[in-house]
Design a protein around this motif. Structure first.
Motif, short mmCIF file in Angstrom:
data_model
loop_
_atom_site.label_atom_id
_atom_site.label_comp_id
_atom_site.label_asym_id
_atom_site.label_seq_id
_atom_site.Cartn_x
_atom_site.Cartn_y
_atom_site.Cartn_z
N PRO A 150 0.70 -1.05 0.44
CA PRO A 150 -0.07 -0.35 -0.17
C PRO A 150 1.12 0.92 -0.03
N LEU A 151 2.23 1.08 0.03
CA LEU A 151 2.88 2.06 0.87
C LEU A 151 3.33 3.02 -0.76
N PHE A 152 3.49 1.68 -1.53
CA PHE A 152 4.06 2.45 -3.18
C PHE A 152 2.45 3.47 -3.58
N ASN A 153 0.91 3.16 -3.32
CA ASN A 153 0.22 4.12 -3.50
C ASN A 153 0.03 5.80 -3.38
N TYR A 154 0.63 5.93 -2.06
CA TYR A 154 0.26 7.39 -1.52
C TYR A 154 2.39 8.00 -1.54
N PHE A 155 3.28 7.15 -1.91
CA PHE A 155 4.65 7.64 -1.84
C PHE A 155 5.55 6.91 -2.74
N LYS A 156 6.19 8.21 -4.24
CA LYS A 156 6.69 7.88 -4.89
C LYS A 156 8.06 7.92 -4.49
N SER A 157 8.27 8.36 -3.35
CA SER A 157 10.61 7.54 -2.90
C SER A 157 10.42 7.28 -1.90
N THR A 174 10.69 13.32 2.10
CA THR A 174 10.14 14.75 2.73
C THR A 174 10.23 13.81 4.56
N VAL A 175 9.65 14.63 5.96
CA VAL A 175 10.11 14.73 6.82
C VAL A 175 8.39 13.87 7.20
N LYS A 176 7.57 15.20 6.68
CA LYS A 176 5.92 14.36 6.96
C LYS A 176 5.91 12.98 5.90
N HIS A 177 6.20 12.55 4.95
CA HIS A 177 6.66 11.67 4.42
C HIS A 177 6.68 10.13 5.60
N THR A 178 8.06 10.30 6.29
CA THR A 178 8.78 10.05 6.64
C THR A 178 7.43 9.71 8.37
N VAL A 179 6.80 10.08 8.58
CA VAL A 179 6.53 10.14 9.40
C VAL A 179 4.79 9.02 9.27
N ALA A 180 4.22 9.70 8.35
CA ALA A 180 3.52 9.09 7.92
C ALA A 180 3.92 7.38 7.63
N ALA A 196 -5.43 -0.78 8.58
CA ALA A 196 -4.25 0.06 8.45
C ALA A 196 -3.88 1.09 7.74
N VAL A 197 -4.62 0.64 6.56
CA VAL A 197 -4.72 1.11 5.07
C VAL A 197 -5.32 2.68 5.44
N GLY A 198 -6.68 2.40 6.02
CA GLY A 198 -6.91 3.37 5.87
C GLY A 198 -6.41 4.59 6.91
N MET A 199 -6.09 3.99 7.89
CA MET A 199 -5.55 5.18 8.75
C MET A 199 -4.06 5.47 8.41
N LEU A 200 -3.58 4.96 7.39
CA LEU A 200 -2.78 5.32 5.93
C LEU A 200 -3.32 6.87 5.97
N ARG A 201 -3.87 6.95 5.12
CA ARG A 201 -4.62 7.46 4.13
C ARG A 201 -5.15 8.93 4.78
N GLN A 202 -5.82 8.55 5.93
CA GLN A 202 -5.91 9.21 6.98
C GLN A 202 -4.66 10.59 7.00
N THR A 203 -3.35 9.46 7.33
CA THR A 203 -2.66 10.58 8.16
C THR A 203 -1.04 11.20 6.75
N VAL A 204 -1.96 11.10 5.65
CA VAL A 204 -1.01 11.27 4.12
C VAL A 204 -2.01 12.49 4.23
N LYS A 205 -3.43 12.52 4.39
CA LYS A 205 -4.09 13.43 4.39
C LYS A 205 -4.31 14.38 5.51
N ALA A 206 -4.41 14.19 6.72
CA ALA A 206 -3.74 15.23 7.66
C ALA A 206 -2.52 16.26 7.38
N LEU A 207 -1.15 15.43 6.97
CA LEU A 207 -0.23 16.30 7.02
C LEU A 207 -0.16 16.60 6.05
N GLY A 208 -1.04 16.46 4.88
CA GLY A 208 -0.87 17.19 3.76
C GLY A 208 -0.11 16.61 3.07
#
Length: 208
Positions: A150-157, A174-180, A196-208
């Motif tokens: 699932p990480l490949f769906n949200y982060f390019k690198s 980015t630091v935000k992506h590392t935290v997510a 867990a994927v649902g939480m990942l989606r929310q975390t990415v959205k919250a961190l911008g």
């Protein structure tokens, strides 16, 4: 006759009886119990993430989360010599291979494989270490692990380095992506894959 099987069960009259909780695993040669230990027990050839805590002469003292501090030669790196070798300091992080594991002596590490090549073993620069259970680390180490897909769906690198000693090193663009990613990995301990994927989606959205 009773024969012990690596302290996870006994073999009695052609029957294996488990004496510790866990998941039964097997291959063509053996049967074992896959279970979470509270403390990492070094196993020969396993990959671990260690933290340098000091140096004695030409050896580094490395914390790998076990009962004993591990030792690593200062020239246990690809191409290293006495005159040309990495100079590590306390707090530096290494991804290393267990080359000696015995309950009576300190474990030994190296950042090279049997052929003397790094093959991914290295000093890890920057990033963040996530403390995980030993069981989760084994799942993350699986080829094409469903937990990492699932990480490949949200982060390019991003980079993940999984040690079988209960540590995962994470570094993203980015630091935000590392935290997510770090938060997601911790959630995998307690949630189903979908949650867990649902939480990942929310975390990415919250961190911008």
């Amino acid at each position: 006759a009773v024969v012990s099987t690596q302290s996870t069960g006994v073999f009695r009259n052609n029957t294996i009886t488990c004496i510790k909780p866990g998941v039964i695993k097997s291959n063509d040669k053996s049967v074992w119990i896959d279970r979470n230990h509270r403390r990492y027990v070094p196993v020969l050839e396993e990959r671990v993430i260690g933290i340098i805590i000091g140096r004695v002469m030409d050896e580094y003292r490395v914390d790998i989360g076990g009962a004993h501090v591990a030792m690593m030669s200062s020239i246990a790196f690809e191409g290293a010599t006495q005159r040309n070798k990495p100079e590590l300091k306390p707090g530096n992080v290494v991804y290393a291979r267990v080359i000696a594991a015995n309950k009576d002596v300190e474990p030994e590490l190296a950042c090279v494989n049997k052929k003397g090549k790094a093959n991914g073993l290295q000093v890890l620069e920057g990033g963040h270490i996530v403390q995980c259970s030993l069981g989760l680390c084994r799942k993350l180490r699986q080829h094409k692990s469903p937990l990492t897909n699932p990480l490949f769906n949200y982060f390019k690198s991003f980079e993940l380095c999984v040690g079988l000693n209960g540590r995962v090193w994470v570094r993203a663009d980015t630091v935000k992506h590392t935290v997510a990613i770090s938060i997601y990995l911790k959630q995998c301990e307690y949630m189903s894959g979908a949650d867990a994927v649902g939480m990942l989606r929310q975390t990415v959205k919250a961190l911008g």
